[in-house]
Write an enzyme that holds these catalytic residues in place. Structure first.
Site, PDB file in Angstrom:
ATOM      1  N   HIS A  65       1.009  -1.238   0.050  1.00 13.94           N
ATOM      2  CA  HIS A  65      -0.056  -0.266   0.035  1.00 13.94           C
ATOM      3  C   HIS A  65       0.992   1.256   0.021  1.00 13.94           C
ATOM      4  CE1 HIS A  65       0.908  -0.925   4.208  1.00 13.94           C
ATOM      5  NE2 HIS A  65       0.778   0.395   4.298  1.00 13.94           N
ATOM      6  N   CYS A 197       1.805   4.202  11.567  1.00 15.16           N
ATOM      7  CA  CYS A 197       2.723   3.705  10.554  1.00 15.16           C
ATOM      8  C   CYS A 197       2.946   4.753   9.557  1.00 15.16           C
ATOM      9  CB  CYS A 197       2.004   2.342   9.859  1.00 15.16           C
ATOM     10  SG  CYS A 197       0.743   2.616   8.779  1.00 15.16           S
TER      11      CYS A 197
END
Length: 691
Positions: A65, A197
């Site tokens: 991603h 993240c």
């Protein structure tokens, strides 16, 4: 608002063999749907995110991603692989692959949907339903939440606070009146957590979900603050005050971390929050029982840069030392690029006497090129003046978090004052981090904990580091730096060639990793006080670093049948990356076939580094590749050295791959003969992919 995923973005028979090929296959579906405007640019962003941290998760899940300017709207593509694809998870290959794409300015509604999906991936019923889905439309509907998965236990949009609440125990039967009253139940263990993240799309929310499940199973009250792409709601200060401990599962700096001062803290990477939440809860309970606080973390402070994160408490000292040094180098590199290229441009415009120009603050003529050259030189020199303090400051930051910054910068500045140079900055950073960590381990009264990070630690650590750098280690390091400078200046003949070959091997061994960065930092350190030897070193390092991607580009051009289609596409981009001195352009090839690509790259790098030194090539710019050739001493010989190494590497990788292909054909023929079967490709040519 269009759907996040549709049937044409689902591939239930994904045939890709590598994670790069899987990302490309799914990204092509996004591009065909008009959701990705530049396929190669988007894939480069996916690869950059993957380089920060593997995206494989336990349970057979891969979630490549990224956020990208080449994405028109938040989009998800799903692939199911029968053979499995390695995404770096500890338990093996992934069979469920989700390619998640978010635009750089994605709207909150779509990003909230992505965060809900990330939580669903922690639900075995949901992943089981995807594994059994027979039609793409069915899989897309499951992911959109339009069809409840078998055994679903909750809706996807339950807030973290509710999601984390422990199960209520069934009421106990009433005790007889004559029985002694039961003691009041003890208060539950309360935890607050923060997850984050680098992209804030998947791991952030998966860690929150995983921690919440473990908390429910353990009867713990847990409230999570997810610092993700969809924004975040700050934890209530009253919850923090009432909490018995804190879990920080993050790969980027936690916002307002000082909120948790005085609390027991378990500080880990985000993947630890996903893969071992029960262990983290147990570790926090133990720390709380022994009175541990945030001022004395259980593991060495993780570096703030995502690419430098991941060292656990069980890692050896060598691994942690490498991580600390890489943190400093990663923050130093932008100063190197800005300052070095400005200085190089100044020399190109004003000649090599521009360093003798007076200060532009006192003398500047708008119509004279010499004044503009002097301006560029002096601005670049100012940027270069930060190299050693930034290196030292962020080495200390990697060791001890923000309290290490002040003594680190102070120690680095003193290293310049005593002429200890680049080596002095390394030592100053390590000393500053060690001193701060030692202070953090001291027991202090609770009343002082609030002022420790902002007053006591900076004051004491700066005084100690200053004393050590001025009076103990600074002068010996300065003498060593002077001797090293003299050695480089006097290098000639065989010694120079050997040094060039060694630097070439280091540049090409890990293609942008620690050894590559050590060689590069060594060369850049010499530019702070340039001499003929240090300029030759810089030229050899940049020349060798250009070789691996150029060699892979050449190999895919002359022997394309030995490479996969994805590698041939990467080869086209590798021409530009190599020419720009971006060694990482060879990483996709090395990751797919390290035993043939890395030795070949090292051989070519050694040839180029040795030839560059033998030819006496020099370079004043720390970066730029072929775009700074006019600033290189002996430019034609320099390009010849790069070309020679490129040809050597390309020839070796082609030979090794052809040998592998020939061995595979012989093995197939021998197997067919032994079993009495007719070899399916006897007498015919076949294209062999050697991975």
């Amino acid at each position: 608002m269009s759907e996040l995923i549709s049937a044409d973005l689902v591939d239930l028979d994904l045939s890709a063999a590598t994670k790069d090929a899987a990302a490309r296959s799914l990204a092509e579906r996004m591009a065909a749907a008009g959701r990705v405007t530049d396929l190669e640019g988007f894939l480069a962003d996916v690869a950059a995110r993957e380089a920060q941290m593997p995206t494989g998760l336990d349970g057979g899940i891969g979630i490549p991603h990224c956020r990208s300017a080449h994405v028109t709207e938040p989009t998800l593509a799903f692939g199911r692989s029968a053979a499995g694809i390695d995404f770096g998870a500890a338990d093996g290959p992934a069979d469920l692959i989700f390619l998640i794409a978010a635009p750089t300015g994605g709207d909150a509604d779509h990003l909230s949907i992505l965060s809900s999906l990330a939580r669903q991936l922690m639900d075995e019923a949901f992943t089981g339903a995807l594994r059994s889905a027979a039609e793409p439309a069915r899989a897309a509907a499951l992911i959109r939440g339009e069809e409840p998965e078998p055994g679903a236990s909750r809706p996807a949009d339950v807030p973290e606070a509710e999601l984390a609440a422990p199960e209520l125990a069934a009421p106990e039967p009433a005790a007889p009146e004559s029985a002694a009253p039961e003691p009041a139940p003890s208060a539950p263990f309360r935890i607050v957590a923060v997850t984050s993240c680098p992209t804030g799309i998947a791991h952030t929310y998966m860690a929150a979900e995983s921690l919440a499940k473990a908390a429910r199973a353990a009867g713990v009250e847990l409230t999570v603050e997810t610092q993700g792409s969809a924004g975040f709601q700050r934890l209530d200060p009253q919850l923090i005050a009432a909490a018995d401990g804190v879990i920080l599962a993050h790969d980027v700096e936690v916002r307002d971390r000082e909120r948790f001062a005085g609390k027991p803290v378990v500080d880990v990477g985000v993947k630890a929050g996903i893969n071992r939440p029960a262990e983290l809860l147990a570790e926090l309970r133990e720390k709380a029982a022994h009175g541990g606080t945030a001022d004395a973390p259980a593991r060495p402070a993780a570096p703030a840069a995502p690419m430098d994160r991941g060292a656990e408490a069980t890692d050896g000292f060598a691994i942690r030392l490498r991580t600390w040094l890489m943190t400093g180098v990663s923050y130093m590199v932008p100063f190197v690029a800005a300052g070095g290229l400005l200085i190089a441009l100044a020399f190109a415009i004003g000649g090599y006497t521009v360093d003798k120009a007076p200060s532009v603050a006192d003398h500047f003529v708008w119509a004279e090129s010499a004044s503009w050259a002097a301006l560029l030189f002096q601005v670049g020199g100012t940027a270069f003046g930060f190299l050693v303090p930034v290196l030292a400051g962020f080495i200390a930051y990697g060791m001890a978090d923000r309290p290490g910054l002040v003594p680190g910068f102070v120690g680095g500045a003193i290293a310049l004052t005593v002429n200890a140079g680049f080596l002095g900055g390394l030592i100053a950073g390590l000393l500053a981090g060690a001193v701060v960590r030692a202070i953090q381990r001291l027991g202090v009264p609770p009343v002082l904990r609030g002022i420790m990070p902002v007053v006591v630690i900076p004051l004491v650590s700066s005084a100690v580091v200053g004393f050590l750098m001025f009076l103990v280690v600074g002068k010996p390091i300065a003498a060593l730096q002077k001797a090293l400078t003299g050695w480089l200046t006097g290098l000639s003949g065989a010694n120079a060639v050997i040094l060039g070959m060694l630097l070439g091997l280091m540049m090409c061994f890990d293609l942008g990793g620690p050894l590559n960065k050590v060689a590069y930092a060594f060369a850049v350190g010499g530019l702070a006080d340039p001499n003929p030897g240090s300029l030759k070193v810089m030229a050899a390092v940049m020349a060798a670093g250009m070789v691996p991607p150029l060699a892979m580009a050449l190999a895919t051009t002359v022997r394309g049948r030995l490479f996969t289609r994805a590698e041939r596409e990467n080869g086209k981009a590798a021409w530009v990356l190599g020419a720009s001195f971006i060694t990482e352009g060879a990483i996709p090839f090395a990751a797919a076939d390290p035993l043939r690509v890395i030795p070949s790259a090292m051989a070519g790098g050694a040839v180029t580094g040795g030839l560059s030194m033998a030819f006496g090539c020099t370079l004043r710019a720390p970066h730029g590749g072929v775009f700074v050739v006019p600033l290189i001493g002996q430019p034609l010989l320099y390009l010849l050295a790069v070309a020679a190494g490129t040809v050597v590497s390309a020839a070796l990788v082609v030979l090794l791959k052809r040998f592998r292909a020939r061995t595979a054909r012989i093995s197939d023929a021998e197997t067919a003969a032994a079993t009495g079967a007719t070899h399916p490709e006897a007498g015919t040519h076949r294209e062999v992919t050697t991975h």
